[in-house]
Every structure is written in structure tokens, then in C-alpha cells.
Design a protein around this motif. Structure first.
Motif: not given
Length: 411
Positions: A97-99, A112-113, A12-13, A71-74
Motif C-alpha cells: 500500500e505504501i509503494v 515489492v509484493n 519509511v520517510d 522502495v528499498r526502505n519499504v
């Protein structure tokens, strides 16, 4: 931290660096992770970039407004992983978890969920067109070859490319498919340095298309040959393996380090020179010259899916001018009757077909030589005698990089 989260968070980064900052994927090769996680993060980021547009189309069905880029990339990563067959449970939990760990994104963990749990179980990309080339590149290619051909190119570029090897006769080699031009293709290579024949110097990694300029030049034992803009060195190795006395020149010391390492591994020899070809002067003329000129690299998008997101075409005019300068300068180092192969890993006609036409207009003493090459199809040759390779050639075999090349004889 749940399994796989470190690699996914790094992916994501990396996507943020490419899509938000215009950085190349190569800049992230040293990201601070365990080697296995680093390799997975880069692989995940590459896969998302190959399917960004289809992923966004899927997401937009479930989003009333676009979330922040991280968030869009996640979400993009999760959609692409699910479309590629990853189990939903692990993908969704990792994304949440990342978000949740981001101070500026944690309040969107519920979104996201919800979005990811609403996705279909399979067939997510069914009916969706593949990732499209950017407008600045797509338009001239449609003009040159038509929409159907460009659509086929885009379909090939959406897939993970195979690994091609150039082989040396008499050395051990991995099991794979021998292509019509003689390269060996592996669909699942694993660790390259662990493959049979690597330590013995029996082969080197080189796309099948990239192996053709040296074959077109057809260096002979004892000939004095210049490999101009040589790094990372695959063509130098081909010329040296043919028995030529090779001078390999390139402006980049770090890239030439790879060439030196491959010469040492293969036991082949070449004179290695780090210099700017626009200022360097050789100590004599050459029987043959291979100029793989700096270009937009648009023929390598299937291996470098970040290129369409980082480049905008503004550099092409300068590259075209540099190619012409290098070609004119190289011709001055070529003996009468000598041959020069001009090549670019570009899909753009101005870096290929038009560059050839312009060179012939500037140098009436030049003649284009079309020679027989094993495995090369008649339809790949242009009317002027150049060889145009496209990613949609050999689709049933996994495609190839895009290239243009021409062999010139100095009168």
C-alpha cells in the motif's frame, strides 16, 4: 488506510531523511502524527537502522537490481519487521500500500509484493553478522581492542537498549534489576512519566555508564562543584543530590530547559548558566569539576543507531581539540588540591585514553586518581588510571554505553 500504515509510511520517510539526506533521528521527533503513531514510526526506523546490513543481505538474494531508495526502505522495513516476528500478512499488505500510493513508486508495487512473499517464514537473519560499524570507526576500534571485541560491541548495538534509572534513596522506584553499580535497569518501561516515583522525583533516566563520572568525582555536601557541559542534566542531579553547591553550565538553552524541568521535578537545586565555556568566567574557584566534554558520541550508538549513517568521522579532530581547550580552561578554575573528572561518551581512544595522556604531558602537576567504585570491574581500568567502558561489558545484563573517564587531582 490499513491498520499501521501511517506509522510505517512515516518510518519509511524517516529512513529516507537519515539515509538519503544525512538527518538525525531527533529531527523527526515532531513529525505530524498521532503520538502513538509517531512513537511507533521512530521505533520502527531505529530498529531498521540497527539491522540495515542484514536486511540488505536478505533482500539482495531476491533483487536483480537495487530499487529506488524509497522502495528499498519499504522493503528493509518489511524484512526487519518480519525478522522480529510481525505477522506476514499485515507487513506485506502495508508495504504494498505504501509503494502503491507513491506516484514515482506505484509501478513497483508488484515487485515489492513478490519479493516479500518469497521471504522465509522464520530464521531470516540466521547466520548473518550484525550491523557493522562504519569503516572510519571500526578500524581504530579493531586496532585498540581486536576484532572479537568489536564484533561483540556490534552484537550488543543490534539490540534495543534497556532503560536505566539513577535512584535517590528513600523514594519509590519501579520494579527492575539493580545493576552492580547501583543503577536500576528496566527492560520494558512503557511510559516513563507513569512509572512509580517519577512525580516524586525519586529517579531520573540515565544510562548506567553515564552515571559513573559523577560517582567517580564523589562530590561531598557543601562542596562548590562545577558541572561543565551539563545538559541534559543527569550528572547535575547526581551532584545536587549529594549535597554539593552545583553550578551547571552549558551552551545550549533548549537542552538546559530539560535540566531545569528535572530540577523542578526532583526538588533539587543548582545554579543554571547558559554560556560558552570558552568565554565564560566564574566568580571563584571550585572544589571539584565534572567535564563531560562534547564528543563524537560513538559510545551511544545502541541508543542512537542513526549516528553511523549520519557521521563520517570528519568532526573528530575538531572535537579532540575542543576537549583539550575545555580541559585546560577548567583546570584554571580548580582550586589547588581540587579534583576534576574528564569524561566522554566516545569509543575512540583519541577522545579518551590519548586525551588523558596528552593532558598529563601538558600539565605535569596533575595526577590520575584511581578510586574504588562499586560494581566496576578491575579490567575496565586502563594502565594510566582511566576507566574505559564498552558496550560489550555486561552483555548478560544488556550491555552499557561506551565511555571514557578519568579523575585528575591538581597538585
Amino acid at each position: 488506510m490499513a491498520e499501521g500504515v501511517a506509522a510505517r509510511a512515516a518510518a519509511v520517510d524517516i529512513l529516507g531523511g537519515v539515509l538519503g539526506e544525512g538527518r538525525m533521528l531527533a529531527e523527526f521527533a515532531g513529525v505530524d502524527l498521532m503520538p502513538s503513531d509517531r512513537a511507533r514510526a521512530l521505533r520502527l526506523a531505529e530498529t531498521v537502522l540497527r539491522h540495515l546490513e542484514p536486511a540488505d543481505r536478505v533482500l539482495d538474494r531476491h533483487l536483480s537490481k537495487s530499487p529506488p531508495l524509497p522502495v528499498r526502505n519499504v522493503l528493509r522495513l518489511a524484512v526487519v519487521e518480519r525478522a522480529m516476528g510481525a505477522p506476514a500478512h499485515g507487513v506485506v499488505n502495508a508495504a504494498v500500500e505504501i509503494v502503491r500510493k507513491g506516484r514515482r513508486t506505484r509501478h513497483l508495487a508488484g515487485l515489492v509484493n513478490a519479493v516479500l512473499r518469497a521471504l522465509p517464514e522464520d530464521g531470516m537473519f540466521d547466520g548473518l553478522p550484525p550491523q557493522r560499524l562504519p569503516r572510519w570507526l571500526r578500524q581504530p576500534l579493531v586496532h585498540a581492542w581486536g576484532r572479537e571485541a568489536v564484533g561483540a560491541i556490534e552484537a550488543v548495538q543490534a539490540g534495543e537498549p534497556p532503560l536505566d534509572l539513577t535512584l535517590r534513596p528513600g523514594f519509590p522506584a519501579p520494579a527492575g534489576e539493580v545493576l552492580p553499580t547501583g543503577s536500576l535497569r528496566l527492560t520494558s518501561a512503557g511510559q516513563v512519566s507513569a512509572l512509580p516515583g517519577y512525580a516524586a522525583g525519586g529517579w531520573w533516566v540515565q544510562d548506567a555508564a553515564a552515571a559513573l563520572p559523577a560517582r567517580l568525582l564523589a562530590a561531598r555536601p557543601g562542596e562548590r562543584v562545577l558541572d561543565l557541559c551539563a545538559a541534559p542534566g543527569g550528572k547535575t542531579l547526581q551532584l545536587a543530590a549529594a549535597g554539593a553547591e552545583v553550578t551547571a553550565l552549558d551552551i545550549s538553552e533548549p537542552r538546559m530547559a530539560r535540566l531545569r524541568a528535572n530540577l523542578a521535578r526532583t526538588g533539587l537545586s543548582a545554579r543554571v548558566v547558559v554560556a560558552d565555556a570558552l568565554h565564560w568566567q566564574p566568580d571563584g574557584i571550585f572544589d571539584a569539576i565534572l567535564l563531560d566534554a562534547p564528543c563524537s558520541a560513538t559510545g551511544t550508538i545502541r541508543r542512537h543507531p542513526d549516528l553511523p549513517f549520519v557521521k563520517d568521522g570528519s568532526e573528530v579532530a575538531g572535537l579532540v581539540a575542543l576537549q583539550a581547550q575545555l580541559l585546560d580552561r577548567a583546570l584554571g578554575w580548580l582550586k589547588p588540591g581540587g579534583r576534576l573528572v574528564f569524561a566522554t561518551c566516545s569509543l575512540l581512544p583519541e577522545e579518551g585514553e590519548r586525551q588523558l595522556s596528552a593532558a598529563l604531558a601538558r600539565h605535569p602537576e596533575l595526577a590520575v586518581e584511581r578510586v574504588e567504585l562499586s560494581g566496576v570491574e578491575t579490567r575496565w581500568w586502563t594502565a594510566e588510571g582511566g576507566l574505559r567502558l564498552r558496550p560489550d561489558y555486561w552483555v548478560e545484563l544488556g550491555g552499557m554505553d561506551g565511555f571514557f573517564m578519568a579523575r585528575l587531582r591538581r597538585g
